[in-house]
Design a protein around this motif. Structure first.
Motif, PDB file in Angstrom:
ATOM      1  N   LEU A  55      -9.171   0.317  -8.330  1.00 29.19           N
ATOM      2  CA  LEU A  55     -10.390   0.077  -7.559  1.00 29.19           C
ATOM      3  C   LEU A  55     -10.673   1.210  -6.577  1.00 29.19           C
ATOM      4  N   GLY A  56      -9.848   2.267  -6.618  1.00 31.17           N
ATOM      5  CA  GLY A  56     -10.065   3.419  -5.754  1.00 31.17           C
ATOM      6  C   GLY A  56      -9.725   3.193  -4.299  1.00 31.17           C
ATOM      7  N   LEU A  57      -8.779   2.295  -4.016  1.00 32.85           N
ATOM      8  CA  LEU A  57      -8.508   1.899  -2.639  1.00 32.85           C
ATOM      9  C   LEU A  57      -7.282   2.568  -2.020  1.00 32.85           C
ATOM     10  N   VAL A  58      -6.524   3.323  -2.793  1.00 32.98           N
ATOM     11  CA  VAL A  58      -5.282   3.884  -2.257  1.00 32.98           C
ATOM     12  C   VAL A  58      -5.518   4.777  -1.040  1.00 32.98           C
ATOM     13  N   PRO A  59      -6.503   5.696  -1.031  1.00 27.65           N
ATOM     14  CA  PRO A  59      -6.709   6.512   0.177  1.00 27.65           C
ATOM     15  C   PRO A  59      -6.999   5.680   1.424  1.00 27.65           C
ATOM     16  N   ALA A  60      -7.797   4.633   1.286  1.00 26.01           N
ATOM     17  CA  ALA A  60      -8.112   3.783   2.439  1.00 26.01           C
ATOM     18  C   ALA A  60      -6.872   3.051   2.938  1.00 26.01           C
ATOM     19  N   LEU A  61      -6.008   2.628   2.033  1.00 21.31           N
ATOM     20  CA  LEU A  61      -4.793   1.928   2.428  1.00 21.31           C
ATOM     21  C   LEU A  61      -3.770   2.881   3.030  1.00 21.31           C
ATOM     22  N   GLU A  62      -3.663   4.078   2.477  1.00 23.61           N
ATOM     23  CA  GLU A  62      -2.733   5.070   3.042  1.00 23.61           C
ATOM     24  C   GLU A  62      -3.072   5.390   4.490  1.00 23.61           C
ATOM     25  N   ALA A  63      -4.344   5.287   4.834  1.00 20.94           N
ATOM     26  CA  ALA A  63      -4.783   5.625   6.188  1.00 20.94           C
ATOM     27  C   ALA A  63      -4.347   4.597   7.226  1.00 20.94           C
ATOM     28  N   VAL A  64      -4.074   3.368   6.807  1.00 20.81           N
ATOM     29  CA  VAL A  64      -3.759   2.310   7.772  1.00 20.81           C
ATOM     30  C   VAL A  64      -2.380   1.688   7.557  1.00 20.81           C
ATOM     31  N   ALA A  65      -1.723   1.987   6.455  1.00 18.67           N
ATOM     32  CA  ALA A  65      -0.437   1.366   6.119  1.00 18.67           C
ATOM     33  C   ALA A  65       0.715   2.342   6.339  1.00 18.67           C
ATOM     34  N   VAL A  66       1.928   1.809   6.254  1.00 16.61           N
ATOM     35  CA  VAL A  66       3.141   2.626   6.165  1.00 16.61           C
ATOM     36  C   VAL A  66       3.529   2.688   4.690  1.00 16.61           C
ATOM     37  N   THR A  67       3.704   3.887   4.167  1.00 20.12           N
ATOM     38  CA  THR A  67       4.138   4.043   2.784  1.00 20.12           C
ATOM     39  C   THR A  67       5.655   3.895   2.752  1.00 20.12           C
ATOM     40  N   THR A  68       6.124   2.792   2.226  1.00 16.83           N
ATOM     41  CA  THR A  68       7.537   2.421   2.307  1.00 16.83           C
ATOM     42  C   THR A  68       8.399   3.364   1.473  1.00 16.83           C
ATOM     43  N   ARG A  69       9.523   3.807   2.062  1.00 12.72           N
ATOM     44  CA  ARG A  69      10.419   4.756   1.391  1.00 12.72           C
ATOM     45  C   ARG A  69      11.597   4.068   0.711  1.00 12.72           C
ATOM     46  N   GLU A  70      12.092   2.984   1.294  1.00 19.63           N
ATOM     47  CA  GLU A  70      13.312   2.368   0.763  1.00 19.63           C
ATOM     48  C   GLU A  70      13.331   0.884   1.093  1.00 19.63           C
ATOM     49  N   ILE A  71      14.101   0.157   0.287  1.00 19.93           N
ATOM     50  CA  ILE A  71      14.434  -1.234   0.564  1.00 19.93           C
ATOM     51  C   ILE A  71      15.943  -1.293   0.720  1.00 19.93           C
ATOM     52  N   ALA A  72      16.421  -1.783   1.861  1.00 23.87           N
ATOM     53  CA  ALA A  72      17.848  -1.776   2.154  1.00 23.87           C
ATOM     54  C   ALA A  72      18.319  -3.178   2.533  1.00 23.87           C
ATOM     55  N   TYR A  73      19.575  -3.463   2.158  1.00 27.82           N
ATOM     56  CA  TYR A  73      20.177  -4.771   2.391  1.00 27.82           C
ATOM     57  C   TYR A  73      21.419  -4.593   3.264  1.00 27.82           C
ATOM     58  N   ARG A 101      -1.727  -7.565   7.491  1.00 25.93           N
ATOM     59  CA  ARG A 101      -2.605  -8.323   6.596  1.00 25.93           C
ATOM     60  C   ARG A 101      -4.079  -8.151   6.982  1.00 25.93           C
ATOM     61  N   GLY A 102      -4.346  -8.104   8.269  1.00 23.86           N
ATOM     62  CA  GLY A 102      -5.718  -7.903   8.715  1.00 23.86           C
ATOM     63  C   GLY A 102      -6.261  -6.545   8.305  1.00 23.86           C
ATOM     64  N   ASP A 103      -5.422  -5.506   8.352  1.00 22.43           N
ATOM     65  CA  ASP A 103      -5.860  -4.170   7.924  1.00 22.43           C
ATOM     66  C   ASP A 103      -6.190  -4.162   6.442  1.00 22.43           C
ATOM     67  N   LEU A 104      -5.371  -4.872   5.648  1.00 19.73           N
ATOM     68  CA  LEU A 104      -5.641  -4.957   4.208  1.00 19.73           C
ATOM     69  C   LEU A 104      -6.948  -5.694   3.956  1.00 19.73           C
ATOM     70  N   GLN A 105      -7.142  -6.817   4.613  1.00 20.69           N
ATOM     71  CA  GLN A 105      -8.364  -7.595   4.407  1.00 20.69           C
ATOM     72  C   GLN A 105      -9.597  -6.792   4.806  1.00 20.69           C
ATOM     73  N   MET A 106      -9.533  -6.085   5.921  1.00 19.10           N
ATOM     74  CA  MET A 106     -10.695  -5.322   6.373  1.00 19.10           C
ATOM     75  C   MET A 106     -10.970  -4.132   5.456  1.00 19.10           C
ATOM     76  N   ALA A 107      -9.944  -3.537   4.883  1.00 17.72           N
ATOM     77  CA  ALA A 107     -10.157  -2.448   3.922  1.00 17.72           C
ATOM     78  C   ALA A 107     -10.855  -2.967   2.669  1.00 17.72           C
ATOM     79  N   LEU A 108     -10.448  -4.151   2.207  1.00 17.42           N
ATOM     80  CA  LEU A 108     -11.098  -4.763   1.047  1.00 17.42           C
ATOM     81  C   LEU A 108     -12.543  -5.126   1.372  1.00 17.42           C
ATOM     82  N   LEU A 109     -12.747  -5.700   2.548  1.00 18.63           N
ATOM     83  CA  LEU A 109     -14.096  -6.098   2.951  1.00 18.63           C
ATOM     84  C   LEU A 109     -15.020  -4.883   3.056  1.00 18.63           C
ATOM     85  N   LYS A 110     -14.550  -3.831   3.691  1.00 18.85           N
ATOM     86  CA  LYS A 110     -15.359  -2.622   3.863  1.00 18.85           C
ATOM     87  C   LYS A 110     -15.760  -2.053   2.505  1.00 18.85           C
ATOM     88  N   ALA A 111     -14.801  -1.987   1.583  1.00 20.26           N
ATOM     89  CA  ALA A 111     -15.102  -1.437   0.258  1.00 20.26           C
ATOM     90  C   ALA A 111     -16.101  -2.311  -0.488  1.00 20.26           C
TER      91      ALA A 111
END
Length: 413
Positions: A55-73, A101-111
């Motif tokens: 849906l072409g949303l990755v740039p908008a999400l990268e701008a407001v999210a943390v791009t996760t590097r690892e999952i650790a236990y 979650r609010g940042d994700l919802q607003m990115a979807l709404l804006k698009a």
């Protein structure tokens, strides 16, 4: 084709974007008078970001999210059990995002508003019921503040994306009964803090007999001083709980802080993180038994309205996003709306049922349970003496296959 979507959450807005991309007319009706960025953290694993990338949303999400590097236990003594790179860092074509979650919802709404027009999202419309006939479906609404009846809306298809409190689900299953309690209560919150570990780590600690904690950052550099907004969740085995499903119920620190008061690690002071929270919420870990049917004529369910699951493994939002692709493709694939809804259900009901049931018995943090059982909840000298690396990889990959984000499934989808 004209589709009425009930609910402007993650599922409803993603479906709107999917349908608009396919050239299918749709409108989204939301009960809230105003859509606000509410909630705390959510993770978008590669199977979800793959769909959002289409849906072409990755740039908008990268701008407001943390791009996760690892999952650790880790165990409750702060000892590392296992770590694996995530998203693009782990060889996927798509990233893993940790996001408010609010940042994700607003990115979807804006698009959606930019692409479909502001008139395609109508707020202040609470659904009260839906009627069906051979030619379409009619949804009835009321003003959520005044309870005044609003003009009904007609569609060739109506989709309930109302979440766990779906009115349409209750209409079709009036005797379903209360949610199924897992025996776990959870407390959630967000804290402004300096980064820990890589600054993009998602960590799972401990086990439910004392406490199990999930921690990950969801916003970077929030104050110009390098601090992050860090999301945390504390799960504790609790025989009783006081409240039903209310995502915004305030929680009390004293109800759970005792279980983690000694978790002072050289890489993170967990009780200090929790004590400094901006907000604390409480929620019982509940789900519902899988339904035998989602679609009734020209009306169907999607996301949590269809398959509410325990909030584990970043799968509630992800499975809703996967539903959207399946539903839009089914509508595109044939002229008969009723057949399209059945095709969608046939495609999505079995895998979501599997996720719901797996979350009950073999969740994504089953690694922590295995170490708890093998060590008797004691520190270890070497993790290799407790469990092999291959066993740890197998435990991780087993849940990836169930949820649909193992590399083989994604590359073939």
């Amino acid at each position: 084709m004209n589709v009425v979507i009930i609910g402007a959450g993650i599922g409803g807005l993603t479906l709107g974007l999917r349908l608009h991309q396919a050239g299918i007319s749709c409108r989204v009706y939301e009960a809230a008078p105003e859509i606000k960025p509410l909630g705390v953290g959510i993770n978008l694993l590669p199977h979800a970001t793959k769909e959002l990338a289409e849906l072409g949303l990755v740039p908008a999400l990268e701008a407001v999210a943390v791009t996760t590097r690892e999952i650790a236990y880790f165990n409750r003594f702060g000892q590392l059990i296992y770590s694996e790179p995530s998203g693009r860092f782990g060889g996927y074509e798509w990233p893993q995002f940790s996001i408010h979650r609010g940042d994700l919802q607003m990115a979807l709404l804006k698009a959606f508003v930019e692409r479909a027009g502001a008139g395609c999202v109508i707020t202040g419309h609470r659904c009260t019921r839906v009627d069906r006939d051979a030619d379409g479906a009619t949804t009835y609404f009321e003003n959520p503040l005044t309870k005044e009846a609003l003009p009904p809306q007609r569609g060739d298809i109506v989709v309930s994306c109302e979440g766990i409190h779906s009115v349409i689900r209750k209409q079709f299953y009036p005797s379903e009964g209360p949610p199924r309690y897992s025996g776990l209560n959870m407390w959630r919150g967000v804290t402004r803090s300096k980064p820990f570990l890589t600054g993009a780590s998602m960590v799972r600690i401990g086990w439910i007999n004392s406490a199990k904690v999930l921690i990950y950052p969801i916003r970077d550099n929030i104050d110009g001083d390098g601090r992050q907004l860090i999301n945390w969740v504390v799960d504790i085995e609790t025989s009783r709980y006081k409240h039903q499903r209310d995502w915004n119920l305030p929680g009390k620190l004293d109800d759970f802080i005792g279980a983690i008061k000694d978790w002072h690690f050289d890489w993170l002071d967990v009780p200090a993180l929790v004590r400094n929270a901006d907000i604390i919420l409480e929620y019982p870990m509940v789900d519902q038994d899988p339904l035998p049917r989602w679609s009734f004529g020209r009306v169907t369910l999607l996301g949590d309205a269809a398959h509410p699951m325990l909030p584990r493994g970043a799968n509630g939002g992800a499975q809703a996003i996967l539903d959207c692709k399946a539903l839009s493709e089914s509508i595109i694939g044939g002229p008969d709306p009723i057949a399209a809804l059945m095709a969608y259900e046939d495609r999505r009901r079995p895998p979501t049922t599997n996720v719901v049931l797996t979350n009950r018995k073999n969740p994504p943090d089953a690694i922590l349970r295995e170490i708890f059982l093998r060590t008797g909840d004691r520190p270890f000298a070497r993790i290799e003496d407790i469990i092999s690396h291959d066993e740890l990889v197998a435990l991780s990959e087993r849940y990836q296959r169930v949820a649909g984000f193992d590399k083989e499934s994604l590359s073939g989808r």
